[in-house]
Design an enzyme around this catalytic site. Structure first.
Site, PDB file in Angstrom:
ATOM      1  N   ASP A 117      -7.635   6.283  -1.784  1.00 41.81           N
ATOM      2  CA  ASP A 117      -6.857   5.078  -1.476  1.00 41.81           C
ATOM      3  C   ASP A 117      -6.538   4.328  -2.757  1.00 41.81           C
ATOM      4  O   ASP A 117      -7.372   3.584  -3.285  1.00 41.81           O
ATOM      5  CB  ASP A 117      -7.646   4.177  -0.511  1.00 41.81           C
ATOM      6  CG  ASP A 117      -6.779   3.047   0.016  1.00 41.81           C
ATOM      7  OD1 ASP A 117      -5.632   2.912  -0.473  1.00 41.81           O
ATOM      8  OD2 ASP A 117      -7.236   2.311   0.906  1.00 41.81           O
ATOM      9  N   HIS A 174      -1.593   0.346   7.167  1.00 48.40           N
ATOM     10  CA  HIS A 174      -2.007   0.770   5.834  1.00 48.40           C
ATOM     11  C   HIS A 174      -1.510   2.186   5.590  1.00 48.40           C
ATOM     12  O   HIS A 174      -1.191   2.917   6.525  1.00 48.40           O
ATOM     13  CB  HIS A 174      -3.539   0.700   5.754  1.00 48.40           C
ATOM     14  CG  HIS A 174      -4.061   0.815   4.362  1.00 48.40           C
ATOM     15  ND1 HIS A 174      -3.635   0.010   3.340  1.00 48.40           N
ATOM     16  CD2 HIS A 174      -4.998   1.649   3.808  1.00 48.40           C
ATOM     17  CE1 HIS A 174      -4.266   0.321   2.229  1.00 48.40           C
ATOM     18  NE2 HIS A 174      -5.099   1.346   2.484  1.00 48.40           N
ATOM     19  N   CYS A 192       0.797  -1.214   0.000  1.00 49.34           N
ATOM     20  CA  CYS A 192       0.000   0.000   0.000  1.00 49.34           C
ATOM     21  C   CYS A 192       0.837   1.273   0.000  1.00 49.34           C
ATOM     22  O   CYS A 192       0.494   2.249  -0.651  1.00 49.34           O
ATOM     23  CB  CYS A 192      -0.984  -0.016   1.152  1.00 49.34           C
ATOM     24  SG  CYS A 192      -0.247  -0.453   2.712  1.00 49.34           S
TER      25      CYS A 192
END
Lengths: 682, 326, 305
Positions: free
Chosen positions: A472, A457, A414
């Site tokens: 995101d 994350h 991520c």
């Protein structure tokens, strides 16, 4: 010079040695290895002295030499340890040397004192239930050692019982003190222990987060008061990273400076909020770092918590131990910048050079798409169209990492996506920043949610007209990550918790059940013991006393003192509770008293039968006859075989006999009085 | 000067608080209790743990600190309860010679109706170092306390301090007991030659004893009397057919002999009493029948342990009764 | 059984007048299986008493007059070479009787004394490597003359407590002595007849432990012995052996009174006989003082629960 062996079969010394070894080895991370070895040596020496394999203590000269050497070594290598670890190492070192030398009472008591302190220090580093139980055990063992030191010839069983009894007596006192003594804030900044930091860092090189995600350690727990937000909405913000040097994202130094300035003047940030509110409590594990966790615009009124102007919660002190805090989140409320110019300037910062292909690519995109929305969409589409892969095992990208990621590897975790996206947006002139935290969390029934390190994350925020907007990029590549968590997202490559030995076991249902049970216990432990703070304390007191007023508190305090005193007094004068039992001996004593009042006293050495004969000589037959019976009953109960089994019947008979004796004596008295009166008249 | 005054005050207060007795049960009025040095260290430790716990905001450390503090309080009660279960009775005090230590036996009863006392008991003379420690769980009665003596005569037993650190060494329970009993100190024997007098008061020039020997000194042969020890029979003579003949030894003299104090005052008197003490012991060990004359005090001639005690007692008390009469 | 014992007491009382208590104590001692020491002047009836005891129980009796030249062998017996059988055969001495009167025990040499005391303790005699059992019951009555100590060997203190009891007969009272003097000469040695068989006596001895001693009694005995240890009035304290002897004798006394449990009076009755010679070593030390066992009794409350 050799000295005699004071430890031979000395249980007090044995226990002390075992406790020192055990408590030192629980501190194997903060302690230096050579000190541990020294402790082990001291333990072996003491135990062989205990078993009397070795008959003589080591000479003082040897120990002194060893002490000097150790001090030099510690002084040389100890500088970089910092105060806390330095002190800890010094304590352990002193303990081991003292243990080698242990000869007299003073040494012993000093060692016991230091041992208790070492156990306390151990609790700084380890706070789980198991460790707490272990330290509790060690404390009891130290007490046992003390008991053996004071009364050496009592059996283990008796000593253990005694210590258990005393501990049970002390426990209510301990709880009472824990409840009523006000929870104070730290009096001064304590030195931080190194080496045990866990969780997010304020510097992120994209590969780091993938490393973190391999850990199944608990990050924090949350218990919601109302409904729980959906999995893909649970973006737990922790850190806002605004400074990029081409490789690494970190918090902007200017933000830190600014925050310190605000903190000095106690200028708190009160963002305007609106919309629905979610209340929850966070129980953070000790991370040795100050940042805390919250959803979206998270507001906390806890005085220990600082509200960052970049919508970030910070503890005033690094989390040395677990803490609990209450937060309210406004999920619909926009994240308006406090000072827009500043946010804009900070979030357009870019390294001078590097990543040339990305620069060119963004430049081209910018020319095609004029508006911010279009540009963002274009970048997103690139991620979707190209064959990007979400992986826990990204290849290292040492040079021009963004270029490499976007155009060569096209596989990353991520942080890679967030980093690349933020960089791209900044190149396009859109203020953007990387936010790290956790996504998701595993719900345990309705009670609480656990968030583990593998939930770590990173995502992007960009500044629009109405505040900071979340974006995101991982979701574009791997929607599974959002909705089902990391385990599902990387299921294809079988890399989830690949290093953890327990992972295979998770397939079995009962193992999972067991893990959950432990988790529950751990949750309660964190909530009520580790996270018990001033709010909890007030809640408990309120629940007990109602509204907290000075008067009520005073009354409650006095009542507590009174109850304690009464309990102790009852314990002390137990025999008050046992009322004088009506036994034949009691009735016999009563009849003796009656006769004594009437002028016949039993010489204190005379036996009952002899006295009965004496009564016969000096009293009228009816009275002496009754007394003979009483004596007979008394002899039966006290001396005859099986006398105590027929007490019931004897008691009854003696009661009637006693009454008869009373009446007989009264009659006699009155007749004597009558006789005297007649004499007087005549 | 001030400290002297203070210690006098303390002694007076103690006399009032713990009056002399032969049989003492320990209870509220005669027990003192105060944290020991380790007790204070323990309190400092509790404070240190509290500060550590507060600064690290660590509830576990706080709980540890409170637990130890609670234990400290509980220990106070346990310590007191344990010590108050003791009963101490003074036994038969020995008779020391001046300069020796008197043996004061204490009978310690650890079990009462309420409970049994445990732990080590430290015994010391008041204001002195601990003389001996006994383990109450392995007690063998009586416990002998040595009291040093300096000069002859009756001497009061000094206060005896009993202390205990049970159960965890955090508190010291102690008491200063005064026992209503006296030690009778015999004069110290001073070796010399034995000078005795016969019934008429004449000095026995040669003396019945020539120092150490005497008992074995052959004196003469006489007719054997039934009942005489067989080892006195002169078997050589019997073998020669001279009939049963018994040896007579100079030691087994049948004459009554007396010891006498010649000086009645002055520094010489003490030395003479010491010499007389030696003579009494000497004559007694050789089985003589002798009497003792000390001014007005007369101990009629006799022999045996009891007689020796009577003589030594007279020597010990010589001069003291006069003082008390005046 | 009790009537038989009563009979025995009354029979002996006809021989020794006005001494019921002492006779009962002597019987108690015999039933308790201990040995008796009588300390008295000559002519007080020591021999008569022991003879009478032996007779009423139908036991064999012998008397050994102790003198300084009495050798152990004179008392224990000797091995004599039997020329017919070409072997040594054992000729038992006067000690091999059920009731032995050791008269003036303190006149014998220490060697003979210790041989007797050993036999009393062990109930057997070892001679030339051979062990000879003494008859059962075996009851030694030692006598000592407290006066005329010249040329005697007083029993060592440590061995005095081999005797369960020590009693003194003392002079008879006026009436008793008058009765005695008025008796015709022949009746002086009035023939006694056995009242109890030796087997019955042995049975009595075996059932002694069945007399119940409650905790109260045992506590009383413990208080007595503890007091003797703690108080400074007593030069010698009572040993655990003494407390055992006290319990045993009290049981025997209760049995003679036909009671199957002990009361404090039993202990009080036997205590002077059992304890006096243990509390004070010899009579000669304090001939005039009051009895120490009486002092002890007066200090301890039998009831204190």
């Amino acid at each position: 010079m050799n000295r005699l062996n004071p430890s031979a079969y000395n249980h007090a010394h044995l226990l002390l040695t075992l406790v020192l070894c055990a408590s030192s080895f629980t501190l194997f991370t903060p302690l230096q290895t050579w000190i541990l070895i020294l402790v082990g040596c001291a333990g072996i020496i003491r135990i062989s002295l205990f078993l009397n394999w070795q008959k003589h203590q080591i000479s003082v000269r040897t120990i002194n030499l060893l002490a000097i050497l150790s001090a030099i070594v510690l002084a040389t290598f100890g500088w970089q340890l910092g105060l806390l670890l330095g002190m800890l190492n010094l304590l352990a070192l002193a303990c081991s040397l003292k243990l080698m030398l242990l000869a007299n009472r003073r040494d012993y008591f000093q060692l016991i004192g230091i041992q208790f302190f070492l156990i306390g220090t151990g609790l700084v580093f380890n706070q789980s239930i198991l460790f707490s139980l272990l330290y509790g055990m060690l404390t009891l063992m130290l007490l046992l050692s003390l008991a053996f030191h004071i009364s050496p010839s009592t059996s283990w069983r008796a000593q253990t019982m005694r210590i258990a009894k005393m501990s049970l007596q002390a426990l209510p006192l301990c709880l009472m003190l824990f409840l009523i003594i006000p929870k104070l804030g730290p009096m001064w900044q304590m030195p931080v222990g190194k080496g045990s930091e866990t969780g997010l860092s304020d510097k992120v090189t994209p590969g780091d987060l993938a490393q973190l995600a391999r850990s199944s350690e608990l990050a924090f727990r949350v218990s919601f008061e109302q409904q729980v937000p959906a999995m893909n909405q649970r973006y737990w913000r922790a850190l806002v990273l605004e400074e990029f040097d081409g490789k690494t994202w970190q918090t902007a130094p200017y933000r830190d400076t600014l925050r310190r300035r605000y903190q000095r003047t106690n200028n708190r940030f009160n963002p305007a909020v609106s919309g629905p509110r979610i209340d929850y409590q966070v129980l953070s594990e000790p991370s040795q770092k100050p940042w805390l966790f919250g959803l979206d615009v998270a507001i906390s009124h806890d005085s220990k918590i600082w509200q960052g102007r970049e919508y970030q919660l910070l503890s005033r002190f690094p989390l040395q131990s677990g803490i609990a805090y209450k937060v309210s989140s406004y999920t619909q409320s926009p994240l308006l910048p406090d000072i827009e110019v500043l946010d804009r300037r900070l979030n357009l910062q870019l390294p001078e050079s590097g990543n040339p292909r990305t620069r060119q690519w963004v430049k081209a995109l910018r020319e095609q798409h004029k508006t911010e929305g279009e540009l963002i969409k274009a970048v997103s589409e690139y991620f979707i169209q190209q064959d990007f892969r979400y992986t826990l095992n990204p290849n290292p990208m040492p040079v021009d990492p963004v270029d490499q990621f976007l155009f060569e590897e096209q596989a990353g975790f991520c942080a890679h996506y967030a980093g690349a996206m933020t960089y791209a947006l900044r190149l396009a002139g859109i203020p953007a920043r990387m936010v790290t935290g956790y996504l998701g969390g595993e719900m345990r029934g309705d009670a609480y949610m656990s968030i583990y390190q593998y939930d770590a994350h990173a995502w992007v925020e960009w500044l629009s007209e109405d505040g900071w907007k979340r974006l995101d990029p991982t979701a574009l590549v791997s929607p599974l990550r959002l909705d089902f968590g990391l385990q599902q997202a990387v299921a294809y490559e079988d890399s989830f918790l690949a290093d953890s030995p327990l992972r295979r076991l998770q397939q079995f249902a009962w193992v999972n059940e067991f893990r959950m049970l432990l988790d529950d216990m751990d949750y309660l432990w964190s909530k009520w013991i580790l996270g018990f703070n001033r709010d909890n304390q007030e809640d408990v007191l309120k629940a007990l006393l109602g509204e907290l007023s000075t008067l009520r508190l005073t009354i409650a305090g006095l009542a507590l003192v009174a109850i304690t005193a009464i309990l102790l007094a009852l314990y002390h004068y137990k025999h008050w509770l046992v009322l004088a039992k009506k036994t034949p001996a009691y009735y016999y004593a009563r009849s003796l008293k009656l006769l004594d009042d009437n002028g016949i006293t039993r010489p204190h050495w005379m036996g009952p039968e002899d006295f009965s004969k004496q009564v016969q000589q000096s009293m009228s037959t009816d009275i002496s006859h009754i007394f003979e019976h009483i004596t007979g009953c008394y002899l039966q109960s006290c001396y005859a075989r099986g006398g105590n089994t027929k007490t019931q019947g004897l008691n009854q008979r003696m009661r009637t006999l006693l009454n008869q004796l009373k009446q007989g004596l009264k009659k006699k008295k009155s007749s004597v009085r009558d006789a005297q009166r007649i004499d007087n008249i005549s | 000067m001030f400290s002297k005054h203070l210690s006098l005050k303390i002694t007076q207060w103690l006399d009032k608080r713990i009056p002399p007795a032969t049989d003492v049960s320990l209870h509220r009025r005669n027990i003192f209790i105060f944290p020991s040095r380790f007790g204070f260290l323990f309190l400092v430790l509790c404070v240190a743990l509290f500060i550590l716990g507060t600064n690290y905001q660590n509830n576990l450390i706080l709980i540890l600190a409170f637990f130890l503090l609670g234990l400290f309080l509980v220990s106070l009660f346990n310590s007191y309860l344990n010590f108050s279960g003791l009963r101490i009775v003074i036994g038969k005090v020995g008779y020391p010679f001046a300069g020796d230590s008197a043996n004061v036996p204490l009978w310690i009863e650890t079990t009462t109706k309420k409970q049994t006392a445990h732990g080590r008991l430290h015994i010391a003379l008041y204001g002195k170092n601990v003389q001996l420690s006994v383990d109450l769980d392995r007690l063998t009665n009586p416990v002998d306390v040595a009291v040093p003596t300096s000069s002859r005569g009756p001497q009061a037993i000094p206060r005896i301090t009993l202390s205990s650190f049970y159960p965890l060494g955090l508190f010291r329970c102690w008491t200063h007991l005064q026992f209503a009993s006296t030690i009778l100190v015999y004069p110290s024997p001073h070796p010399c030659s034995v000078v005795t007098y016969d019934e008429s008061g004449e000095e026995n020039q040669e003396g019945p004893v020539s120092d150490q020997q005497g008992h074995d000194d052959f004196h003469s042969l006489t007719e054997y009397q039934p009942g005489q020890p067989l080892y006195h029979v002169a078997w050589k003579q019997v073998a020669k057919g001279q009939g049963m003949i018994s040896k007579k030894f100079s030691g087994s003299s049948e004459r009554e002999i007396w010891l006498r104090l010649t000086t009645s005052s002055g520094p010489q008197r003490e030395a003479d009493l010491s010499r007389l003490c030696f003579m009494v012991l000497e004559l007694d060990s050789q089985g003589y029948r002798f009497g003792l004359e000390l001014g007005d005090t007369l101990v009629p001639p006799a022999q045996g342990n009891h007689h020796r005690h009577q003589c030594l007692k007279a020597l010990a008390l010589y001069g003291f009764s006069e003082v008390s009469h005046e | 059984m009790q009537t038989q014992i009563q009979q025995a007491v009354s029979q002996i009382s006809h021989v020794i007048l006005g001494k019921e208590q002492e006779i009962k104590l002597a019987l108690t001692c015999l039933v308790a299986g201990g040995h008796l020491l009588i300390e008295d002047l000559p002519g007080m009836g020591k021999t008569t008493l022991s003879n009478a005891l032996a007779t009423v129980f139908g036991l064999g009796f012998s008397r050994i007059q102790f003198t300084s030249d009495l050798l152990p062998a004179d008392m224990l017996g000797v091995n004599i070479f039997d020329s017919q059988r070409q072997a040594f055969s054992f000729h038992p001495g006067p000690l091999f009787q059920q009731v032995v009167l050791a008269d003036e025990i303190n006149r014998a040499s220490p060697k003979t004394q210790s041989a007797l005391l050993e036999a009393m303790e062990e109930h057997q005699v070892s001679l030339d490597g051979e062990t000879h059992e003494l008859p059962s019951p075996f009851f030694v009555i030692g006598t000592q003359n407290p006066q005329h100590q010249a040329g005697t060997y007083p029993l060592p203190e440590s061995q005095l407590d081999r005797f369960l009891m020590r009693i003194q007969l003392g002079y008879p009272n006026w009436q008793a002595e008058k009765d005695m003097l008025k008796q015709p000469r022949q009746k002086d040695v009035r023939p006694l007849s056995p009242v109890i068989s030796p087997a019955a006596l042995l049975e009595l001895q075996q059932h002694l432990d069945e007399v119940h001693a409650s905790d109260s009694i045992i506590d009383y005995i413990l208080r007595l012995v503890t007091f003797s240890r703690e108080s400074e009035h007593f030069p010698n304290a009572l040993s655990p052996r003494a407390s055992k002897a006290l319990l045993q004798s009290a049981r025997s006394w209760a049995m003679i009174d036909d009671r199957d449990y002990l009361i404090p009076e039993d202990v009080q009755a036997v205590l002077p006989a059992v304890a006096e010679h243990r509390l004070r070593s010899t009579l000669t030390d304090h001939p005039t003082q009051t009895s120490l066992s009486q002092l002890l009794l007066e200090q301890v409350d039998p009831l204190a629960a």
